[in-house]
Design a protein around this motif. Structure first.
Motif, mmCIF file in Angstrom:
data_model
loop_
_atom_site.group_PDB
_atom_site.id
_atom_site.type_symbol
_atom_site.label_atom_id
_atom_site.label_comp_id
_atom_site.label_asym_id
_atom_site.label_seq_id
_atom_site.Cartn_x
_atom_site.Cartn_y
_atom_site.Cartn_z
ATOM 1 N N TYR A 176 0.844 -1.195 0.000
ATOM 2 C CA TYR A 176 0.000 0.000 0.000
ATOM 3 C C TYR A 176 0.879 1.245 0.000
ATOM 4 N N ARG A 177 0.308 2.356 -0.463
ATOM 5 C CA ARG A 177 0.900 3.677 -0.312
ATOM 6 C C ARG A 177 0.028 4.464 0.661
ATOM 7 N N LEU A 178 0.620 4.922 1.770
ATOM 8 C CA LEU A 178 -0.125 5.602 2.821
ATOM 9 C C LEU A 178 0.069 7.108 2.743
ATOM 10 N N SER A 179 -1.041 7.846 2.955
ATOM 11 C CA SER A 179 -1.001 9.305 3.021
ATOM 12 C C SER A 179 -1.948 9.768 4.120
ATOM 13 N N GLY A 180 -1.723 10.992 4.580
ATOM 14 C CA GLY A 180 -2.560 11.564 5.633
ATOM 15 C C GLY A 180 -1.707 11.981 6.815
ATOM 16 N N SER A 181 -2.349 12.343 7.906
ATOM 17 C CA SER A 181 -1.598 12.782 9.084
ATOM 18 C C SER A 181 -2.322 12.390 10.358
ATOM 19 N N LEU A 182 -1.540 12.123 11.403
ATOM 20 C CA LEU A 182 -2.053 11.883 12.748
ATOM 21 C C LEU A 182 -1.512 12.980 13.651
ATOM 22 N N PRO A 183 -2.338 13.555 14.530
ATOM 23 C CA PRO A 183 -1.896 14.716 15.311
ATOM 24 C C PRO A 183 -0.865 14.403 16.381
ATOM 25 N N TRP A 184 -0.931 13.209 17.018
ATOM 26 C CA TRP A 184 0.088 12.864 18.000
ATOM 27 C C TRP A 184 0.171 11.359 18.187
ATOM 28 N N ILE A 252 2.479 12.861 12.895
ATOM 29 C CA ILE A 252 3.014 12.123 11.748
ATOM 30 C C ILE A 252 2.335 12.627 10.485
ATOM 31 N N ARG A 253 3.151 12.952 9.475
ATOM 32 C CA ARG A 253 2.623 13.294 8.149
ATOM 33 C C ARG A 253 3.144 12.266 7.147
ATOM 34 N N LEU A 254 2.223 11.686 6.397
ATOM 35 C CA LEU A 254 2.580 10.668 5.412
ATOM 36 C C LEU A 254 2.218 11.149 4.018
ATOM 37 N N LYS A 255 3.115 10.902 3.071
ATOM 38 C CA LYS A 255 2.853 11.238 1.672
ATOM 39 C C LYS A 255 3.364 10.102 0.804
ATOM 40 N N ASP A 256 2.434 9.291 0.310
ATOM 41 C CA ASP A 256 2.779 8.169 -0.585
ATOM 42 C C ASP A 256 3.864 7.283 0.014
ATOM 43 N N HIS A 257 3.756 7.006 1.288
ATOM 44 C CA HIS A 257 4.727 6.119 1.933
ATOM 45 C C HIS A 257 4.369 4.669 1.620
ATOM 46 N N HIS A 258 5.321 3.936 1.035
ATOM 47 C CA HIS A 258 5.055 2.556 0.635
ATOM 48 C C HIS A 258 5.242 1.605 1.811
ATOM 49 N N VAL A 259 4.266 0.727 1.971
ATOM 50 C CA VAL A 259 4.300 -0.329 2.989
ATOM 51 C C VAL A 259 4.205 -1.669 2.275
ATOM 52 N N GLY A 260 5.194 -2.528 2.484
ATOM 53 C CA GLY A 260 5.173 -3.861 1.903
ATOM 54 C C GLY A 260 4.506 -4.861 2.823
ATOM 55 N N PRO A 261 4.332 -6.098 2.360
ATOM 56 C CA PRO A 261 3.644 -7.116 3.174
ATOM 57 C C PRO A 261 4.394 -7.461 4.450
ATOM 58 N N ASP A 262 5.694 -7.183 4.508
ATOM 59 C CA ASP A 262 6.461 -7.498 5.712
ATOM 60 C C ASP A 262 6.079 -6.604 6.885
#
Length: 436
Positions: A176-184, A252-262
């Motif tokens: 997956y490619r993750l995007s978005g943000s979490l405040p803390w 946390i700010r994410l922009k097209d962060h790739h996550v593999g099955p591992d």
């Protein structure tokens, strides 16, 4: 309809074939010992480290935001954060983990909270069913050579219909490619990691579209382990809090962060969270127990010079000690129901157990608030000093009551699970739940 996360879980999907995390493992790390250490010895080791190593740092942690990384690693190596786990030679005793977290929080509430974060992350890794997360990475986590936290505040509130999902996951090959943000997110560093949950979407709708989403889950979610430093991952310092500064908390700010099955913990995420939620919440009660115990100790510390006048205050140390003992006994009964691992209760039994866990967590918040306030009153002017332990514990008790699941969140879920009427206006009390 908001899915119930107190119902029995559906079986998790088998994990995808996982690539090893060798690139993320420190070179030359020694394997975690597999000989099981007795629970009383683990608890005594924990108390010894907190007295000798943590207590001298408590004021700096609270007032200067010191993150006691070396002490955390030492506590983890002593077994303070892994009593609930069953693999890698750990005891598999949820009740023990509650008590070790309480022992840490009694000395320093911030570090007690971080202890819970690390314990919760270990729970996710062990229960993931993913060999890439259950092997060397979990061993390093247990031993304190790797530190990791939990970013589940947003999904827990999403499942309760309180917030919208803040992270998005777009399928990308076998990941997956993750995007978005979490405040803390707490207990996080550039060389650490945290568990997060994202809503699976076919294409990223962008921040504007996401901001208009309604509270509550929309579709399928995936739960993954997120590194603190990687392409597409940015850690942003948070505003200064009134307390709990030494918890290494970042946005946390994410922009097209790739996550593999591992790094997939659960796909879909909801059945997994249904399965681990009772342990997640119950372990958090250790943080509250420690703050309560520390507050009672502050009351007893001034019994000699001020006992003649403090006897006129409500919530004295003897009364609070008795209530704490009753709460502790209830938590241990619930912990035995979760040990040594997942059970298969009926839907009605699962719901009742979840309600009992939520009520115990709410009771720990309420008693922490009362005990901390009473400790400040018992201490008098000396308790109003900025450096006072009693003053610090007032702020720690507030955090016990607002950290997810917050007291209002707990009451909302208990009301929903018991099918109680919704309060008509702010401040309208709910009917008292049946005693357990």
């Amino acid at each position: 309809m908001t899915p119930s996360i107190g119902m029995p879980p559906a079986p998790l999907s088998p994990p995808s074939a996982a690539e090893p995390l060798a690139a993320e493992q420190p070179a030359g790390s020694a394997p975690t010992p597999t000989a099981q250490t007795p629970g009383p010895e683990i608890l005594e080791r924990t108390r010894l480290i907190t007295r000798r190593r943590l207590a001298p740092l408590a004021e700096a942690i609270d007032r200067e935001g010191l993150y006691p990384r070396e002490v955390l690693s030492e506590l983890a190596a002593a077994g303070a954060f892994s009593g609930h786990l069953r693999s890698h030679g750990q005891p598999g005793d949820v009740g023990l983990a509650i008590e070790t977290i309480a022992a840490v929080a009694e000395v320093c509430g911030s570090t007690g909270f971080v202890a819970w974060c690390h314990a919760a992350c270990g729970l996710y890794l062990e229960e993931s069913g993913n060999p890439a997360l259950q092997g060397q990475l979990l061993a390093e986590h247990i031993a304190g050579r790797r530190l990791g936290g939990t970013g589940l505040s947003n999904p827990m509130k999403t499942y309760a219909g309180i917030e919208k999902q803040l992270l998005r996951a777009v399928p990308d090959g076998d990941g997956y490619r993750l995007s978005g943000s979490l405040p803390w997110v707490s207990h996080l560093s550039a060389d650490g990691y945290s568990a997060v949950v994202a809503e699976v979407v076919e294409a990223d709708p962008g921040e504007a579209a996401q901001a208009s989403s309604a509270a509550g889950p929309v579709g399928r979610q995936v739960m993954v382990l997120l590194p603190g430093s990687a392409p597409g991952v940015e850690l942003v310092p948070c505003p200064t809090f009134s307390g709990m500064e030494g918890t290494s908390t970042y946005a946390i700010r994410l922009k097209d962060h790739h996550v593999g099955p591992d790094r997939v913990i659960a796909d879909p995420a909801l059945p997994f969270i249904q399965r681990i939620r009772d342990a997640f919440v119950l372990l958090q009660c250790g943080f509250g127990l420690g703050v309560i115990q520390g507050a009672i100790a502050s009351m007893r510390a001034v019994q000699g010079p001020l006992g003649h006048v403090n006897r006129f205050l409500d919530d004295g140390p003897d009364q609070l000690d008795q209530e704490l003992a009753e709460l502790r006994q209830g938590l241990q009964r619930l912990a035995r129901d979760l040990t040594p691992g997942p059970t298969n209760p009926s839907p009605a039994q699962a719901t009742e157990r979840t309600i009992a866990v939520l009520e115990a967590r709410a009771a720990s918040s309420e008693l922490a608030l009362r005990a901390a306030q009473s400790a400040l009153l018992h201490q008098g002017a000396r308790g109003y000093l900025a450096s006072s332990e009693a003053q610090r514990r007032v702020r720690e008790s507030h955090f016990v009551a607002i950290v997810t699941p917050a007291l209002k969140h707990l009451r909302k879920e208990i009301s929903r699970l018991r099918n109680l009427p919704v309060p008509e206006s702010a401040g309208t009390p709910l009917p008292s739940p049946a005693a357990h």
